[in-house]
Design a protein around this motif. Structure first.
Motif, PDB file in Angstrom:
ATOM      1  N   LEU A  67       2.998 -11.479   9.287  1.00 14.28           N
ATOM      2  CA  LEU A  67       4.364 -11.125   9.688  1.00 14.28           C
ATOM      3  C   LEU A  67       4.524 -11.230  11.206  1.00 14.28           C
ATOM      4  N   ARG A  68       3.544 -10.711  11.951  1.00 10.84           N
ATOM      5  CA  ARG A  68       3.610 -10.792  13.414  1.00 10.84           C
ATOM      6  C   ARG A  68       3.618 -12.243  13.883  1.00 10.84           C
ATOM      7  N   GLU A  69       2.739 -13.080  13.314  1.00 10.87           N
ATOM      8  CA  GLU A  69       2.684 -14.485  13.703  1.00 10.87           C
ATOM      9  C   GLU A  69       4.009 -15.183  13.430  1.00 10.87           C
ATOM     10  N   HIS A  70       4.645 -14.807  12.342  1.00  5.40           N
ATOM     11  CA  HIS A  70       5.931 -15.413  11.995  1.00  5.40           C
ATOM     12  C   HIS A  70       7.048 -14.938  12.920  1.00  5.40           C
ATOM     13  N   GLY A  71       6.822 -13.811  13.596  1.00  5.73           N
ATOM     14  CA  GLY A  71       7.847 -13.261  14.466  1.00  5.73           C
ATOM     15  C   GLY A  71       8.781 -12.295  13.777  1.00  5.73           C
ATOM     16  N   TYR A  72       8.360 -11.804  12.591  1.00  5.34           N
ATOM     17  CA  TYR A  72       9.217 -10.854  11.877  1.00  5.34           C
ATOM     18  C   TYR A  72       9.248  -9.521  12.617  1.00  5.34           C
ATOM     19  N   ASP A  73      10.446  -9.016  12.857  1.00  6.77           N
ATOM     20  CA  ASP A  73      10.588  -7.758  13.591  1.00  6.77           C
ATOM     21  C   ASP A  73      11.648  -6.869  12.937  1.00  6.77           C
ATOM     22  N   GLY A  74      11.805  -7.016  11.625  1.00  9.69           N
ATOM     23  CA  GLY A  74      12.826  -6.248  10.919  1.00  9.69           C
ATOM     24  C   GLY A  74      12.260  -5.015  10.247  1.00  9.69           C
ATOM     25  N   TRP A  75      12.964  -4.577   9.208  1.00  9.64           N
ATOM     26  CA  TRP A  75      12.578  -3.375   8.473  1.00  9.64           C
ATOM     27  C   TRP A  75      11.420  -3.662   7.528  1.00  9.64           C
ATOM     28  N   VAL A  76      10.507  -2.693   7.446  1.00  6.90           N
ATOM     29  CA  VAL A  76       9.437  -2.661   6.446  1.00  6.90           C
ATOM     30  C   VAL A  76       9.613  -1.365   5.664  1.00  6.90           C
ATOM     31  N   THR A  77       9.830  -1.490   4.366  1.00  6.20           N
ATOM     32  CA  THR A  77      10.068  -0.319   3.519  1.00  6.20           C
ATOM     33  C   THR A  77       8.875  -0.080   2.609  1.00  6.20           C
ATOM     34  N   LEU A  78       8.368   1.140   2.625  1.00  2.41           N
ATOM     35  CA  LEU A  78       7.246   1.527   1.772  1.00  2.41           C
ATOM     36  C   LEU A  78       7.759   2.045   0.439  1.00  2.41           C
ATOM     37  N   GLU A  79       7.061   1.677  -0.628  1.00  3.52           N
ATOM     38  CA  GLU A  79       7.396   2.183  -1.962  1.00  3.52           C
ATOM     39  C   GLU A  79       6.107   2.317  -2.765  1.00  3.52           C
ATOM     40  N   ASP A  80       5.375   3.354  -2.485  1.00  4.41           N
ATOM     41  CA  ASP A  80       4.070   3.591  -3.098  1.00  4.41           C
ATOM     42  C   ASP A  80       4.256   4.353  -4.407  1.00  4.41           C
ATOM     43  N   PHE A  81       3.939   3.700  -5.521  1.00  4.25           N
ATOM     44  CA  PHE A  81       4.086   4.320  -6.836  1.00  4.25           C
ATOM     45  C   PHE A  81       2.758   4.819  -7.397  1.00  4.25           C
ATOM     46  N   SER A  82       1.737   4.899  -6.553  1.00  3.46           N
ATOM     47  CA  SER A  82       0.489   5.522  -6.979  1.00  3.46           C
ATOM     48  C   SER A  82       0.642   7.041  -6.868  1.00  3.46           C
ATOM     49  N   THR A  83      -0.231   7.760  -7.542  1.00  7.83           N
ATOM     50  CA  THR A  83      -0.104   9.230  -7.568  1.00  7.83           C
ATOM     51  C   THR A  83      -1.427   9.934  -7.273  1.00  7.83           C
ATOM     52  N   ALA A  84      -2.380   9.225  -6.677  1.00  7.39           N
ATOM     53  CA  ALA A  84      -3.682   9.848  -6.401  1.00  7.39           C
ATOM     54  C   ALA A  84      -3.559  10.985  -5.390  1.00  7.39           C
ATOM     55  N   LEU A  85      -2.642  10.835  -4.433  1.00 13.32           N
ATOM     56  CA  LEU A  85      -2.421  11.873  -3.434  1.00 13.32           C
ATOM     57  C   LEU A  85      -1.061  12.518  -3.662  1.00 13.32           C
ATOM     58  N   PRO A  86      -0.889  13.779  -3.266  1.00 10.70           N
ATOM     59  CA  PRO A  86       0.436  14.405  -3.359  1.00 10.70           C
ATOM     60  C   PRO A  86       1.447  13.607  -2.532  1.00 10.70           C
ATOM     61  N   LEU A  87       2.708  13.670  -2.946  1.00 11.78           N
ATOM     62  CA  LEU A  87       3.752  12.847  -2.364  1.00 11.78           C
ATOM     63  C   LEU A  87       3.841  12.992  -0.852  1.00 11.78           C
ATOM     64  N   GLU A  88       3.862  14.204  -0.335  1.00  6.48           N
ATOM     65  CA  GLU A  88       4.027  14.385   1.103  1.00  6.48           C
ATOM     66  C   GLU A  88       2.839  13.819   1.863  1.00  6.48           C
ATOM     67  N   GLU A  89       1.640  14.026   1.344  1.00  5.99           N
ATOM     68  CA  GLU A  89       0.438  13.529   2.024  1.00  5.99           C
ATOM     69  C   GLU A  89       0.398  12.011   2.020  1.00  5.99           C
TER      70      GLU A  89
END
Length: 279
Positions: free
Chosen positions: A243-265
């Motif tokens: 992404l850096r090499e391409h020059g992308y500088d926009g939004w990155v949105t996280l969407e982690d659907f794993s549940t090994a850790l509590p949501l806040e952590e």
């Protein structure tokens, strides 16, 4: 790059709790999930998600959505809509809501594979997305195609075929490293270069394939499962480097659907992790 979290992945929190905890965790923004969901009394990512805004009556809720984001000191990175491009009335409502919120971008989904002829589905979607592009221009926003397994646009190549010739000021692509591990994976740098101005947004999650059984002939059965960001098959260090090499500088949105850790952590840890990777 700026970092947000898609509220599909924060089902335990109300909208007010979501923005407060994202701000405390160091996020720059929030990507609201908007859909009429099933409410069966349980809380989960796809049903009973407490951080989801219903599409029904959305217009009356826009002032509250904007106030919550503003008061938390965040931005709205995008609207995570579920309307498909052929559902014109709902799409136009989402485009108008995106403009009203100042979110600038909204996901407008393409047809799912349903056993129909792929060429026929694709041809109709081309016509529908031409209409979407016109309406997005009218509202001054951008409609986003997410690269997603089991749809007509599982890869960057397919999305480019769909959008080619449409104005990249008003249509674009969500590149999703996790979805592409299930279907549609192409080398990152090639995909980014191919998309060019259509690369408009990034989703980050991760996936692990696990053997789950054997068929009668003895061959292995494999299944894809959502995994913590550090544990999946995607090399996210390589991904952010590309992404850096391409020059992308926009939004990155996280969407982690794993549940090994509590949501806040896991939310706090994920944000710190990707910020470090992005440099």
């Amino acid at each position: 790059m700026r970092f947000s979290v898609f509220t599909a992945s924060t089902p335990d929190w109300t909208p007010a709790e979501t923005v407060a905890r994202l701000a405390a965790a160091g996020a720059d923004g929030v990507e609201w999930r908007v859909t009429d969901q099933v409410d069966d009394g349980t809380v989960g990512f796809w049903a009973g998600n407490r951080a989801t805004w219903p599409l029904t009556g959305l217009e009356e809720r826009l002032p509250e959505m904007a106030r919550l984001v503003r008061d938390a000191g965040l931005a709205c990175s995008a609207i995570g809509g579920y309307a498909r491009c052929y559902q014109h009335e709902d799409v136009d409502r989402l485009l108008a809501a995106t403009a009203a919120l100042g979110a600038e971008r909204v996901r407008v989904m393409v047809p799912a594979l349903n056993g129909s002829s792929y060429p026929a589905l694709f041809e109709e979607a081309r016509k529908d997305y031409a209409w979407v592009a016109e309406r997005a221009a009218h509202h001054g926003v951008k409609a986003l195609v997410e690269l997603h397994h089991q749809t007509i646009c599982a890869s960057a190549s397919a999305a480019l075929r769909l959008l080619d010739g449409l104005d990249p000021a008003h249509v674009g692509v969500i590149h999703d490293a996790g979805n592409l591990l299930i279907e549609g994976q192409e080398e990152y740098r090639s995909a980014f270069a191919m998309l060019g101005p259509y690369l408009a947004h990034v989703h980050v999650k991760n996936v692990a394939w696990r053997q789950t059984g054997r068929r009668e002939d003895g061959s292995a059965v494999w299944s894809a499962e959502w995994a913590p960001l550090r544990d999946g098959l995607a090399d996210l260090g390589e991904y952010f480097g590309a992404l850096r090499e391409h020059g992308y500088d926009g939004w990155v949105t996280l969407e982690d659907f794993s549940t090994a850790l509590p949501l806040e952590e896991r939310t706090r840890d994920n944000l710190a992790y990707v910020r470090a990777l992005a440099g």
